[in-house]
Design an enzyme around this catalytic site. Structure first.
Site, short mmCIF file in Angstrom:
data_model
loop_
_atom_site.label_atom_id
_atom_site.label_comp_id
_atom_site.label_asym_id
_atom_site.label_seq_id
_atom_site.Cartn_x
_atom_site.Cartn_y
_atom_site.Cartn_z
CE1 TYR A 146 -24.17 73.37 5.45
CE2 TYR A 146 -25.18 74.57 7.25
CZ TYR A 146 -24.07 74.25 6.50
OH TYR A 146 -22.85 74.81 6.82
CE LYS A 195 -16.97 81.33 -5.91
NZ LYS A 195 -15.74 82.13 -5.78
CG ASP A 229 -14.29 84.06 -3.55
OD1 ASP A 229 -15.12 85.00 -3.63
OD2 ASP A 229 -13.78 83.53 -4.54
CG ASP A 254 -22.52 76.94 9.61
OD1 ASP A 254 -22.15 77.37 10.72
OD2 ASP A 254 -22.63 75.72 9.36
CG ASP A 258 -18.00 79.04 13.33
OD1 ASP A 258 -19.13 79.37 13.76
OD2 ASP A 258 -17.47 77.95 13.57
#
Ligand SMILES: NC(=O)C1=CN([C@@H]2O[C@H](COP(=O)(O)OP(=O)(O)OC[C@H]3O[C@@H](n4cnc5c(N)ncnc54)[C@H](O)[C@@H]3O)[C@@H](O)[C@H]2O)C=CC1
Ligand SMILES: CC(C)CC(=O)C(=O)O
Ligand SMILES: [Mg+2]
Length: 376
Positions: A146, A195, A229, A254, A258
Site C-alpha cells: 500500500y 506468502k 492462502d 486487511d 474482513d
C-alpha cells in the site's frame, strides 16, 4: 481516573462514517463525560471542502490530541474528474494512508471476538465451527504494497505496485504481537502469516519474525508460520485453529480481517486500534481508532449501519489511549447487554446486517442506557 480533559478528534469521514461515529461519540460522552471533542475533515468530505483528503488542519489537530476516532472514508463519487481538464482528482483513501504514515501508526490491532455469545446463532458459519473462535489480527499498517512505489497504467498497458519490507519494520510489529501474546497466561500463540513460498518480502518477514521472537522474547514459544492462502481457508473451516495472534503484513491483514468478521457475523461488528507503539507501556502511544469496515455507500444515509464496530473501537480508545480500563469494560459490557438475547437478560437488539430491524441510532441509545444502568 485522570482528571485532565483529554481531547479526542472525531474524523467522521464519508458514507456511513458520520452515522457510526455519532453513536460512538454518544457512548463516549455517557461513560467519560470529561473528554473534549473536536471534529475535523478526512477523506472525500475533506476533498470537497479543501481539495485534499488530509488537510493540514486535520493533521495538526490529530498530532496534538489524546486520541482519534474515525468512521470510514471513500465512495463512488471520488476520485472526481476535473470538468475542464478531465484529470482525476485525489482519492479519499489517500488521506487515510497519509494519516497512518504521518502519525507512524504501524500497528493495527483487530480483535476478532464475539461481542455477545448470542451472536453465535447469527454467524453465517455453523455454530459448532465458530464457537470458541477468538483471535487478534496484528496487521503491519505503514509498510508493504500500500506504500510502495507504483506505476499507474502507462502507454504500454502496464501498471504495477511494489511490496517492500525492511528489517526494522518487521521487528517493531513483531514486538507488538509479542506484547499482546504475553498479556495472557499462558501466552497466546503467535501465528505469522505470509506468502514465503513465492514472495521475497515474505521470506524476509518469516526470518525476522522468527529471529526477533527467539532473541527478544525467549520465554515465548516459537511462532508457527502459515501461508496466507491456506490461512484464509482455515479461517472459515476451523477458525479455532487460529486462536492466538495472527501476525501479518499490511495487505494480508486487511483482507484476512474482513474475512474474520464473517465469524461473529458482520463486518459492522469488529473494532480496530492503530498505534505507534506498545499500548499500556511507559511511553504515551498515539492511537487512531476505527471500525474495520469501509464507508458502506450501499447503505449510507439509511440509518441502518451497525455502529457496534465503532463503539467497540471507542472502548479500545478508552483502554489504550486514555488508560480508562474500567470505562472500556463498561462500554463492552453495555454492548453485550444490548446484543444478548432476551432469554439471557439482554435486549436482543440487532441491525439489519445481523437479521434485525434496529436502527443505528437505536443501538447507540440502547448502549448509552445500559451504560447508565451499569454506572448507577
Ligand atoms: N477504513 C476505511 O476508511 C475504509 C474505507 N473503505 C472504502 O469504503 C468504500 C466502500 O468499500 P466496500 O468494499 O464496499 O467495503 P465496505 O466495508 O464499505 O462494505 C462492504 C459491505 O459491508 C457492509 N457494511 C460495511 N459496514 C457496515 C456496517 N457498519 N453495518 C452494516 N453493514 C456494513 C456494506 O453495506 C457492504 O455491503 C470504498 O471507497 C473503500 O475504499 C474500505 C475499507 C476501509
Ligand atoms: C484504504 C484501505 C487500505 C483501508 C482498509 O481497507 C482498511 O484499513 O481496512
Ligand atoms: Mg479493509
Amino acid at each position: 481516573m485522570s482528571t485532565a480533559a483529554p481531547l479526542v478528534i472525531l474524523l467522521e469521514g464519508d458514507g456511513v462514517g458520520p452515522e457510526v461515529v455519532r453513536e460512538a461519540a454518544k457512548v463516549l460522552r455517557a461513560v467519560a463525560p470529561h473528554i473534549q471533542y473536536q471534529s475535523e475533515l478526512l477523506g472525500g468530505s475533506a476533498i470537497d471542502a479543501t481539495g485534499v483528503p488530509l488537510p493540514q488542519k486535520t493533521l495538526s489537530a490529530c498530532r496534538s490530541a489524546a486520541a482519534i476516532l474515525l468512521g470510514a472514508v471513500g465512495g463512488p463519487q471520488w476520485p472526481r474528474k476535473d470538468a475542464t481538464t478531465g484529470v482525476l482528482g485525489p482519492r479519499p483513501e489517500q488521506g487515510l494512508l497519509e494519516i497512518r504514515k504521518e502519525l507512524d501508526l504501524f500497528a493495527n490491532i483487530r480483535p476478532c471476538v464475539f461481542p455477545s455469545d448470542s451472536l453465535l446463532n447469527y454467524s453465517p458459519l455453523k455454530l459448532e465451527t465458530v464457537k470458541g473462535a477468538e483471535f487478534i489480527v496484528v496487521r503491519e499498517l505503514t509498510g508493504g504494497i500500500y506504500f510502495g512505489e507504483r506505476q499507474e497504467e502507462n502507454a504500454e498497458g502496464e501498471a504495477w505496485d511494489k511490496m517492500v519490507y525492511t528489517v526494522p519494520e518487521i521487528q517493531r510489529i513483531t514486538r507488538i504481537a509479542a506484547h499482546l501474546s504475553l498479556l495472557t497466561t499462558p501466552p497466546r500463540p503467535i501465528i505469522s502469516v505470509d506468502k514465503a513460498n513465492v514472495l521475497a518480502s515474505s521470506r524476509l518477514w518469516r526470518r525476522v519474525v522468527t529471529q526477533t521472537l527467539a532473541v527478544e522474547f525467549p520465554t515465548l514459544p516459537p511462532p508457527t508460520h502459515q501461508l496466507v492462502d491456506s490461512c484464509a481457508m482455515i479461517m472459515v473451516k476451523n477458525p479455532r485453529a487460529l486462536n492466538g495472534i495472527l501476525l501479518t503484513e499490511n495487505m494480508f491483514g486487511d483482507i484476512l480481517s474482513d474475512e474474520a468478521s464473517v465469524i461473529p457475523g458482520s463486518l459492522g461488528l469488529l473494532p480496530s486500534a492503530s498505534l505507534n507503539g506498545v499500548p499500556g507501556g511507559a511511553e504515551k502511544v498515539v492511537g487512531l481508532y476505527e471500525p474495520i469496515h469501509g464507508s458502506a455507500p450501499d447503505i449510507a444515509g439509511l440509518g441502518i449501519a451497525n455502529p457496534i464496530g465503532t463503539i467497540l473501537s471507542a472502548a479500545l480508545l478508552l483502554r489504550y489511549s486514555l488508560g480508562l480500563e474500567k470505562e472500556a469494560k463498561v462500554v463492552e459490557d453495555a454492548v453485550r447487554k444490548v446484543l444478548d438475547d432476551v432469554s439471557s437478560g439482554g435486549l436482543g437488539l440487532r441491525t439489519k446486517d445481523l437479521g434485525g430491524d434496529a436502527t443505528t441510532e437505536q443501538i447507540g441509545d440502547a448502549v448509552v442506557t445500559q451504560i447508565k444502568k451499569i454506572l448507577a
